[in-house]
Design an enzyme around this catalytic site. Sequence first.
Site, PDB file in Angstrom:
ATOM      1  N   ASP A   1       0.188  -3.173  13.206  1.00  0.00           N
ATOM      2  CA  ASP A   1      -0.243  -3.743  11.920  1.00  0.00           C
ATOM      3  C   ASP A   1       0.211  -5.198  11.816  1.00  0.00           C
ATOM      4  O   ASP A   1       0.840  -5.607  10.848  1.00  0.00           O
ATOM      5  CB  ASP A   1       0.332  -2.916  10.768  1.00  0.00           C
ATOM      6  CG  ASP A   1      -0.369  -3.197   9.439  1.00  0.00           C
ATOM      7  OD1 ASP A   1      -1.403  -3.896   9.449  1.00  0.00           O
ATOM      8  OD2 ASP A   1       0.129  -2.725   8.396  1.00  0.00           O
TER       9      ASP A   1
ATOM     10  N   VAL B   1       8.791  -3.358  -2.558  1.00  0.00           N
ATOM     11  CA  VAL B   1       9.870  -4.053  -1.852  1.00  0.00           C
ATOM     12  C   VAL B   1      10.750  -4.743  -2.890  1.00  0.00           C
ATOM     13  O   VAL B   1      10.250  -5.445  -3.773  1.00  0.00           O
ATOM     14  CB  VAL B   1       9.326  -5.087  -0.846  1.00  0.00           C
ATOM     15  CG1 VAL B   1      10.481  -5.771  -0.120  1.00  0.00           C
ATOM     16  CG2 VAL B   1       8.393  -4.429   0.161  1.00  0.00           C
TER      17      VAL B   1
ATOM     18  N   GLN C   1       0.815  -1.208   0.000  1.00  0.00           N
ATOM     19  CA  GLN C   1       0.000   0.000   0.000  1.00  0.00           C
ATOM     20  C   GLN C   1       0.850   1.261   0.000  1.00  0.00           C
ATOM     21  O   GLN C   1       0.403   2.311  -0.438  1.00  0.00           O
ATOM     22  CB  GLN C   1      -0.920  -0.022   1.226  1.00  0.00           C
ATOM     23  CG  GLN C   1      -1.915  -1.173   1.192  1.00  0.00           C
ATOM     24  CD  GLN C   1      -2.562  -1.414   2.540  1.00  0.00           C
ATOM     25  OE1 GLN C   1      -2.148  -0.846   3.533  1.00  0.00           O
ATOM     26  NE2 GLN C   1      -3.575  -2.264   2.570  1.00  0.00           N
TER      27      GLN C   1
END
Length: 508
Positions: A363, A258, A254
């Site tokens: 998260d 990576v 989001q």
Amino acid sequence: MGCCCSSDYDEDWIENIDICEHCNYPIDPDSKRQQLIRNVSEVRDPLVSYEAMSPPCSPLQDKLVVALYDYEPTHDGDLGLKQGEKLRVLEESGEWWRAQSLTTGQEGLIPHNFVAMVNSLEPEPWFFKNLSRKNAEARLLASGNTHGSFLIRESETSKGSYSLSVRDFDQNQGETVKHYKIRNMDNGGYYISPRVTFSSLHELVEYYSSSSDGLCTRLGKPCRTQKPQKPWWQDEWEVPRESLKLVEKLGAGQFGEVWMGFYNGHTKVAIKNLKQGSMSPSAFLAEANLMKNLQHPRLVRLYAVVTKEPIYIITEYMEKGSLVDFLKTSEGIKLSINKLLDMAAQIAEGMAFIEAKNYIHRDLRAANILVSEALCCKIADFGLARLIEDNEYTAREGAKFPIKWTAPEAINYGTFTIKSDVWSFGILLTEIVTYGRIPYPGMTNPEVIQNLERGYRMPQPDNCPQELYELMMQCWKEQPEERPTFEYMKSVLEDFFTATEGQYQQQP
């Protein structure tokens, strides 16, 4: 200071190295002290102090180590290593030790995890010094090992004792690991069965490699191990973008992408580049300075940062990627419930550390757990969620807000605590036992919120042990203070099956 032992010089020499085996000091080739002392009048009582003699050997003898792997120097001040080379440690400080090569005489910094103590078990490929029973099982069951793969580890409960762990195949359990106590003898020897004794662990390994003699199987190859990645160089924190080379895109989230890449052309790393405007560079740097001090084997190591936008986060590279993706692969889908619970225990261990440090993840989900080649799980992205400046993420109506993993008090009031992380961990457990299924299948985010307000909780997943579902339900208690601690869940998950099986095999 040179060697001060009075012993047979011919027997004191280590091949090609001028070091006394008894006191670990170098022997001067030109010194008269090399000559064999035959005169009885020169024999001295080592407990008596004599004047005009050389200073005695230091009671704190030199620490000699041997290189387990080759190492090419890549920094100003580090020292190259050749496998088998012996060195004297001059100073232990953090992950880089100052040492002197006994071969070349050169001094420099060496990676501590590339060396082991001379005349110890550490250089042996089958010896794993600080390894728990659970981690031994995880290592032996990892890909690359086969029936008969084994290791010897220090006992967790009996100081000075050892345990033998062997990979075996059981008709009921499939691939499994059997553990045997190695018992110490009064004279310094060892045995598993009192019928056969050994003067050393090397003899024990040699014997059971040729004959099982009561063990579950004959010992095969030592447990596979990878050459460790050298520790991050101590002074490299804020690094220039030009020092990083992005090689392979691993995924897009989001807040950015990576990549697998290399730092300075030689160190493999994971690089997360954040979308511009996703967070304040100054706030990120302040948080990153806290995060880099959170170091634990179950947390992904934060190495360095690029603080000018776009922000780069450089971490250790984890070969198998995210847990949620790995569980859906051909390898992941075959994992037994034992292995799945071992992974859950690893995550609980990492979160127990975060809990003890009074930190919060915010998260926690399978997408933010990374998996290594040896199937070790590590927690990633801890603390970053707080910094996001994207309304799509921070507002509960936002499309990016992870509603299905978030505790009700965090959804409704923005109250994030370690207890809201506990709620998320309960959801993560459902992801693990369902091999990566999205929580609350078939429900939209608004439906999840409405159902939670009415007291709804996910039903027990298929193939989920009853005791594990009860732990999930504890995580989903309405009142945060009634939810368990991560330390408690770690102990429950680590001992989940142990309570119903013997800790060790019977003596053969």
